[in-house]
Design a protein around this motif. Sequence first.
Motif, PDB file in Angstrom:
ATOM      1  N   UNK A 101      -2.348  13.386  -7.588  1.00 19.73           N
ATOM      2  CA  UNK A 101      -2.071  13.455  -9.026  1.00 19.73           C
ATOM      3  C   UNK A 101      -1.305  14.724  -9.396  1.00 19.73           C
ATOM      4  N   UNK A 102      -0.224  14.991  -8.669  1.00 21.57           N
ATOM      5  CA  UNK A 102       0.563  16.208  -8.899  1.00 21.57           C
ATOM      6  C   UNK A 102       1.977  15.928  -9.410  1.00 21.57           C
ATOM      7  N   UNK A 103       2.317  14.646  -9.608  1.00 17.05           N
ATOM      8  CA  UNK A 103       3.691  14.276  -9.950  1.00 17.05           C
ATOM      9  C   UNK A 103       3.709  13.480 -11.254  1.00 17.05           C
ATOM     10  N   UNK A 104       4.668  13.791 -12.104  1.00 14.23           N
ATOM     11  CA  UNK A 104       4.802  13.081 -13.383  1.00 14.23           C
ATOM     12  C   UNK A 104       5.682  11.836 -13.274  1.00 14.23           C
ATOM     13  N   UNK A 105       6.722  11.908 -12.474  1.00 13.45           N
ATOM     14  CA  UNK A 105       7.674  10.801 -12.352  1.00 13.45           C
ATOM     15  C   UNK A 105       8.103  10.659 -10.903  1.00 13.45           C
ATOM     16  N   UNK A 106       8.005   9.446 -10.379  1.00 12.34           N
ATOM     17  CA  UNK A 106       8.559   9.124  -9.057  1.00 12.34           C
ATOM     18  C   UNK A 106       9.672   8.109  -9.252  1.00 12.34           C
ATOM     19  N   UNK A 107      10.813   8.392  -8.653  1.00 10.19           N
ATOM     20  CA  UNK A 107      11.940   7.464  -8.668  1.00 10.19           C
ATOM     21  C   UNK A 107      12.180   6.973  -7.250  1.00 10.19           C
ATOM     22  N   UNK A 108      12.206   5.679  -7.081  1.00 12.64           N
ATOM     23  CA  UNK A 108      12.543   5.072  -5.794  1.00 12.64           C
ATOM     24  C   UNK A 108      13.709   4.119  -6.061  1.00 12.64           C
ATOM     25  N   UNK A 109      14.910   4.608  -5.864  1.00 15.00           N
ATOM     26  CA  UNK A 109      16.094   3.835  -6.233  1.00 15.00           C
ATOM     27  C   UNK A 109      16.871   3.373  -5.008  1.00 15.00           C
ATOM     28  N   UNK A 110      17.156   2.082  -4.964  1.00 18.17           N
ATOM     29  CA  UNK A 110      17.928   1.483  -3.872  1.00 18.17           C
ATOM     30  C   UNK A 110      17.277   1.764  -2.524  1.00 18.17           C
ATOM     31  N   UNK A 111      15.955   1.556  -2.473  1.00 13.28           N
ATOM     32  CA  UNK A 111      15.178   1.816  -1.263  1.00 13.28           C
ATOM     33  C   UNK A 111      14.427   0.574  -0.804  1.00 13.28           C
ATOM     34  N   UNK A 112      13.889  -0.195  -1.753  1.00 11.15           N
ATOM     35  CA  UNK A 112      13.022  -1.329  -1.414  1.00 11.15           C
ATOM     36  C   UNK A 112      13.693  -2.320  -0.466  1.00 11.15           C
ATOM     37  N   UNK A 113      15.001  -2.504  -0.593  1.00 12.43           N
ATOM     38  CA  UNK A 113      15.689  -3.493   0.240  1.00 12.43           C
ATOM     39  C   UNK A 113      15.742  -3.110   1.711  1.00 12.43           C
ATOM     40  N   UNK A 114      15.569  -1.824   2.001  1.00 10.90           N
ATOM     41  CA  UNK A 114      15.648  -1.356   3.383  1.00 10.90           C
ATOM     42  C   UNK A 114      14.289  -1.302   4.070  1.00 10.90           C
ATOM     43  N   UNK A 115      13.224  -1.508   3.326  1.00 14.16           N
ATOM     44  CA  UNK A 115      11.873  -1.441   3.873  1.00 14.16           C
ATOM     45  C   UNK A 115      11.339  -2.829   4.195  1.00 14.16           C
ATOM     46  N   UNK A 116      10.477  -2.906   5.185  1.00 10.84           N
ATOM     47  CA  UNK A 116       9.733  -4.144   5.379  1.00 10.84           C
ATOM     48  C   UNK A 116       8.721  -4.267   4.241  1.00 10.84           C
ATOM     49  N   UNK A 117       8.208  -5.459   3.964  1.00  9.91           N
ATOM     50  CA  UNK A 117       7.191  -5.594   2.908  1.00  9.91           C
ATOM     51  C   UNK A 117       5.987  -4.678   3.128  1.00  9.91           C
ATOM     52  N   UNK A 118       5.553  -4.532   4.376  1.00 10.83           N
ATOM     53  CA  UNK A 118       4.413  -3.653   4.651  1.00 10.83           C
ATOM     54  C   UNK A 118       4.759  -2.190   4.390  1.00 10.83           C
ATOM     55  N   UNK A 119       5.963  -1.780   4.756  1.00 14.58           N
ATOM     56  CA  UNK A 119       6.389  -0.405   4.486  1.00 14.58           C
ATOM     57  C   UNK A 119       6.446  -0.135   2.993  1.00 14.58           C
ATOM     58  N   UNK A 120       6.904  -1.108   2.225  1.00 11.44           N
ATOM     59  CA  UNK A 120       6.979  -0.939   0.778  1.00 11.44           C
ATOM     60  C   UNK A 120       5.577  -0.822   0.178  1.00 11.44           C
ATOM     61  N   UNK A 121       4.659  -1.649   0.661  1.00 15.67           N
ATOM     62  CA  UNK A 121       3.269  -1.560   0.188  1.00 15.67           C
ATOM     63  C   UNK A 121       2.688  -0.174   0.459  1.00 15.67           C
ATOM     64  N   UNK A 122       2.946   0.345   1.664  1.00 13.67           N
ATOM     65  CA  UNK A 122       2.423   1.671   2.025  1.00 13.67           C
ATOM     66  C   UNK A 122       3.032   2.757   1.136  1.00 13.67           C
ATOM     67  N   UNK A 123       4.319   2.617   0.826  1.00 16.93           N
ATOM     68  CA  UNK A 123       4.979   3.589  -0.046  1.00 16.93           C
ATOM     69  C   UNK A 123       4.383   3.546  -1.446  1.00 16.93           C
TER      70      UNK A 123
END
Length: 234
Positions: A101-123
């Motif tokens: 709980x140390x971050x106010x905003x996380x941006x993950x842009x143009x990343x989901x397409x390169x991850x496997x579904x399991x990797x995205x879940x972990x992220x």
Amino acid sequence: MDDWIDYYDSTHTIYVSKLHRDLHFQIIARDIIGYISASDATVLDYACGEALSAGQVAAACGKLILAEPAPGVRGRLIARFAPNTKIRVRSLDDVRKMTEQSVDLVVMNSVAQYMTPDELDAAFTAIRRLLKPSGKLVLGDVLRPEVGMGRDVTALLSFGARHGFLKDALVGLISTALSDYRHLRSRVGLQRYSEDEITAKLAAAGFSAQRAHTNIGHNRWRMTFIARPTFARG
């Protein structure tokens, strides 16, 4: 994701010109700034890439953490932003060890397409742990199942026409068709998600999400989602 990390850590041709590259990062920075709610906010750009305009984002917040998995790109980020005391560069392993709980905003842009579904879940799980109760995750540039490569081509050509690099865009498309990117995209593929699939994944990780009206960046055929932590009651 490892194959894509290796690709982006190489000398690639994903941008058709310096103007294309610079405008790409300027527009992303502008859009990220629009999601920063306070000048003292801590912002995490997850798998940020070259982040050439990160200085603009840092000027709009209290601290900017650039998290990048590719070691070569990460080294360039460290060198580029060393004078900026508001920017910190981290690996994704470093991010997993950050304070809860140390971050106010996380941006993950143009990343989901390169991850496997399991990797995205972990992220998503890792990000959920880092966000403050009032924080939010902005997940941008998500590819839709019903939208093919033709729309990406159209978006690039329109972008080039508006900003004066149409000729470079046409040449770049030919180069890309013959490049490692095209071969890698054919071999490994890109992950695509419907709106319902993404909101379900985010819900499973402890988020309440809705689709934004506009996507981050120039490609209007892709999706951006705004997700906030949910908390159990009782």
